[in-house]
Design a protein around this motif. Structure first.
Motif, mmCIF file in Angstrom:
data_model
loop_
_atom_site.group_PDB
_atom_site.id
_atom_site.type_symbol
_atom_site.label_atom_id
_atom_site.label_comp_id
_atom_site.label_asym_id
_atom_site.label_seq_id
_atom_site.Cartn_x
_atom_site.Cartn_y
_atom_site.Cartn_z
ATOM 1 N N GLU A 279 4.079 11.288 13.042
ATOM 2 C CA GLU A 279 4.215 12.496 12.230
ATOM 3 C C GLU A 279 4.465 12.161 10.763
ATOM 4 O O GLU A 279 4.082 12.916 9.869
ATOM 5 C CB GLU A 279 5.341 13.382 12.771
ATOM 6 N N ALA A 280 5.075 11.014 10.500
ATOM 7 C CA ALA A 280 5.364 10.610 9.120
ATOM 8 C C ALA A 280 4.112 10.157 8.375
ATOM 9 O O ALA A 280 4.131 10.042 7.149
ATOM 10 C CB ALA A 280 6.407 9.492 9.114
ATOM 11 N N LEU A 281 3.036 9.905 9.091
ATOM 12 C CA LEU A 281 1.795 9.466 8.459
ATOM 13 C C LEU A 281 1.040 10.643 7.843
ATOM 14 O O LEU A 281 1.145 11.771 8.318
ATOM 15 C CB LEU A 281 0.887 8.782 9.479
ATOM 16 N N SER A 282 0.274 10.335 6.814
ATOM 17 C CA SER A 282 -0.593 11.351 6.214
ATOM 18 C C SER A 282 -1.908 10.673 5.835
ATOM 19 O O SER A 282 -2.026 9.450 5.912
ATOM 20 C CB SER A 282 0.062 11.936 4.954
ATOM 21 N N GLY A 283 -2.854 11.454 5.418
ATOM 22 C CA GLY A 283 -4.115 10.886 4.965
ATOM 23 C C GLY A 283 -3.918 9.942 3.788
ATOM 24 O O GLY A 283 -4.671 8.999 3.595
ATOM 25 N N HIS A 284 -2.865 10.174 3.015
ATOM 26 C CA HIS A 284 -2.584 9.331 1.857
ATOM 27 C C HIS A 284 -1.907 8.021 2.260
ATOM 28 O O HIS A 284 -1.887 7.061 1.476
ATOM 29 C CB HIS A 284 -1.718 10.104 0.865
ATOM 30 N N SER A 285 -1.361 7.956 3.469
ATOM 31 C CA SER A 285 -0.677 6.747 3.932
ATOM 32 C C SER A 285 -1.594 5.529 3.888
ATOM 33 O O SER A 285 -1.144 4.413 3.618
ATOM 34 C CB SER A 285 -0.166 6.936 5.362
ATOM 35 N N MET A 286 -2.868 5.728 4.162
ATOM 36 C CA MET A 286 -3.816 4.611 4.153
ATOM 37 C C MET A 286 -3.947 4.035 2.748
ATOM 38 O O MET A 286 -4.020 2.821 2.572
ATOM 39 C CB MET A 286 -5.190 5.058 4.659
ATOM 40 N N ARG A 287 -3.965 4.882 1.757
ATOM 41 C CA ARG A 287 -4.120 4.434 0.369
ATOM 42 C C ARG A 287 -2.872 3.683 -0.096
ATOM 43 O O ARG A 287 -2.970 2.617 -0.705
ATOM 44 C CB ARG A 287 -4.396 5.655 -0.513
ATOM 45 N N VAL A 288 -1.708 4.226 0.205
ATOM 46 C CA VAL A 288 -0.452 3.577 -0.151
ATOM 47 C C VAL A 288 -0.333 2.237 0.579
ATOM 48 O O VAL A 288 0.009 1.208 -0.019
ATOM 49 C CB VAL A 288 0.754 4.484 0.181
ATOM 50 N N GLY A 289 -0.654 2.236 1.871
ATOM 51 C CA GLY A 289 -0.585 1.004 2.656
ATOM 52 C C GLY A 289 -1.535 -0.055 2.154
ATOM 53 O O GLY A 289 -1.210 -1.250 2.138
ATOM 54 N N ALA A 290 -2.708 0.345 1.716
ATOM 55 C CA ALA A 290 -3.668 -0.618 1.176
ATOM 56 C C ALA A 290 -3.113 -1.263 -0.087
ATOM 57 O O ALA A 290 -3.199 -2.481 -0.257
ATOM 58 C CB ALA A 290 -5.001 0.066 0.883
ATOM 59 N N ALA A 291 -2.527 -0.461 -0.966
ATOM 60 C CA ALA A 291 -1.940 -1.011 -2.193
ATOM 61 C C ALA A 291 -0.827 -2.002 -1.845
ATOM 62 O O ALA A 291 -0.722 -3.077 -2.440
ATOM 63 C CB ALA A 291 -1.409 0.114 -3.082
ATOM 64 N N GLN A 292 -0.012 -1.653 -0.865
ATOM 65 C CA GLN A 292 1.079 -2.545 -0.461
ATOM 66 C C GLN A 292 0.550 -3.832 0.160
ATOM 67 O O GLN A 292 1.064 -4.915 -0.112
ATOM 68 C CB GLN A 292 2.017 -1.823 0.505
ATOM 69 N N ASP A 293 -0.470 -3.722 0.994
ATOM 70 C CA ASP A 293 -1.056 -4.919 1.612
ATOM 71 C C ASP A 293 -1.663 -5.849 0.562
ATOM 72 O O ASP A 293 -1.548 -7.072 0.650
ATOM 73 C CB ASP A 293 -2.127 -4.539 2.636
ATOM 74 N N ILE A 294 -2.335 -5.265 -0.424
ATOM 75 C CA ILE A 294 -2.959 -6.072 -1.465
ATOM 76 C C ILE A 294 -1.883 -6.775 -2.293
ATOM 77 O O ILE A 294 -2.002 -7.959 -2.616
ATOM 78 C CB ILE A 294 -3.887 -5.209 -2.341
ATOM 79 N N MET A 295 -0.801 -6.068 -2.597
ATOM 80 C CA MET A 295 0.305 -6.673 -3.346
ATOM 81 C C MET A 295 0.947 -7.793 -2.524
ATOM 82 O O MET A 295 1.191 -8.889 -3.032
ATOM 83 C CB MET A 295 1.346 -5.611 -3.686
ATOM 84 N N ALA A 296 1.191 -7.542 -1.242
ATOM 85 C CA ALA A 296 1.814 -8.549 -0.377
ATOM 86 C C ALA A 296 0.917 -9.771 -0.194
ATOM 87 O O ALA A 296 1.411 -10.866 0.071
ATOM 88 C CB ALA A 296 2.164 -7.941 0.974
ATOM 89 N N ALA A 297 -0.393 -9.587 -0.355
ATOM 90 C CA ALA A 297 -1.327 -10.709 -0.254
ATOM 91 C C ALA A 297 -1.326 -11.559 -1.517
ATOM 92 O O ALA A 297 -2.043 -12.550 -1.599
ATOM 93 C CB ALA A 297 -2.735 -10.205 0.040
ATOM 94 N N GLY A 298 -0.525 -11.154 -2.509
ATOM 95 C CA GLY A 298 -0.373 -11.961 -3.699
ATOM 96 C C GLY A 298 -1.201 -11.519 -4.892
ATOM 97 O O GLY A 298 -1.222 -12.201 -5.911
ATOM 98 N N MET A 299 -1.870 -10.399 -4.783
ATOM 99 C CA MET A 299 -2.676 -9.919 -5.908
ATOM 100 C C MET A 299 -1.773 -9.193 -6.910
ATOM 101 O O MET A 299 -0.769 -8.609 -6.543
ATOM 102 C CB MET A 299 -3.762 -8.961 -5.423
ATOM 103 N N GLY A 300 -2.172 -9.228 -8.140
ATOM 104 C CA GLY A 300 -1.411 -8.575 -9.195
ATOM 105 C C GLY A 300 -1.790 -7.114 -9.366
ATOM 106 O O GLY A 300 -2.653 -6.578 -8.669
ATOM 107 N N LEU A 301 -1.165 -6.506 -10.327
ATOM 108 C CA LEU A 301 -1.341 -5.081 -10.579
ATOM 109 C C LEU A 301 -2.779 -4.711 -10.962
ATOM 110 O O LEU A 301 -3.335 -3.734 -10.451
ATOM 111 C CB LEU A 301 -0.376 -4.642 -11.683
ATOM 112 N N LEU A 302 -3.406 -5.478 -11.834
ATOM 113 C CA LEU A 302 -4.764 -5.136 -12.285
ATOM 114 C C LEU A 302 -5.792 -5.174 -11.153
ATOM 115 O O LEU A 302 -6.596 -4.234 -11.033
ATOM 116 C CB LEU A 302 -5.188 -6.010 -13.456
#
Length: 174
Positions: A120-143
Motif C-alpha cells: 500500500e505504501a508503493l505508488s507509481g512514483h516509487s519506481m522513479r524514486v527507487g531508480a534514482a536511489q539505485d543509481i546513486m547506490a551504484a556509485g553514480m553522481g548527481l549529474l
C-alpha cells in the motif's frame, strides 16, 4: 482465454530509465532501439518538464529487454503501445492510463510477497524514486542521475536520494 505473462515493469532493471508513469505508458514499439549487447534505448517523447517534446533517451537493460520481448511476443504486440489494458481475449488496442501503474505495482508487490502495508505504501512514483536511489547506490553522481531521469533540478534528485543506505553507498566506493 490465453494467459498473458506479467508485464515486465516490476523488474528492478526496467527502472534504469527512471521514467515517470506517464512516460512509461506512452512508450510505443516504434520508440525502441535495440543495442548490440541486447539492451535497448527507449525514446521518451514528452515529459512533464519537456513541454516542447524534445524528448530524451532512456536505457533498458539487457535483462529488462528480454522480459519486454517476452511480454510483446506473448501479448502479440507488434506495433503501437507497449503497455495496454488486458481484456478477456488478450491485450487491448489502447495504452494503459498512467494511474493504472500504481494499482498494478501494488498487485505485483503483493504477489511477490510484500505485506499489505508495504504494498500500500508503493505508488507509481516509487519506481522513479527507487531508480534514482539505485543509481546513486551504484556509485553514480548527481549529474548522471539527472540525465538518466531527465531531471532539471538537482534539488529534486537530492530529496529522492537522501535516504540511500550509507553502507550500501560506501561499498561501491574505492
Amino acid at each position: 482465454m490465453r494467459r498473458l505473462p506479467t508485464a515486465p515493469w516490476p523488474s528492478r532493471t526496467w527502472l534504469s530509465g527512471a521514467i515517470r508513469r506517464s512516460e512509461l505508458v506512452a512508450l510505443r514499439i516504434e520508440d525502441l532501439k535495440r543495442l548490440p549487447d541486447g539492451a535497448m534505448l527507449a525514446i521518451v517523447r514528452r515529459a512533464k518538464n519537456d513541454p516542447f517534446g524534445n524528448g530524451r533517451e532512456g536505457y533498458i537493460s539487457k535483462r529488462s529487454a528480454a522480459l519486454l520481448d517476452a511480454w510483446l511476443e506473448a501479448a502479440a504486440i507488434h506495433e503501437g503501445w507497449i503497455f495496454r489494458r488486458i481484456l478477456w481475449n488478450g491485450a487491448g488496442p489502447i495504452a494503459l492510463h498512467p494511474h493504472s501503474v500504481g494499482r498494478i505495482l501494488k498487485q505485483r508487490a503483493l504477489a511477490a510477497g510484500l505485506s499489505p502495508a508495504e504494498a500500500e505504501a508503493l505508488s507509481g512514483h516509487s519506481m522513479r524514486v527507487g531508480a534514482a536511489q539505485d543509481i546513486m547506490a551504484a556509485g553514480m553522481g548527481l549529474l548522471p542521475i539527472m540525465k538518466c531521469g531527465g531531471w532539471k533540478s538537482s534539488n529534486v534528485v537530492a530529496r529522492y536520494v537522501q535516504e540511500v543506505d550509507i553502507v550500501r553507498l560506501q561499498k561501491n566506493r574505492i
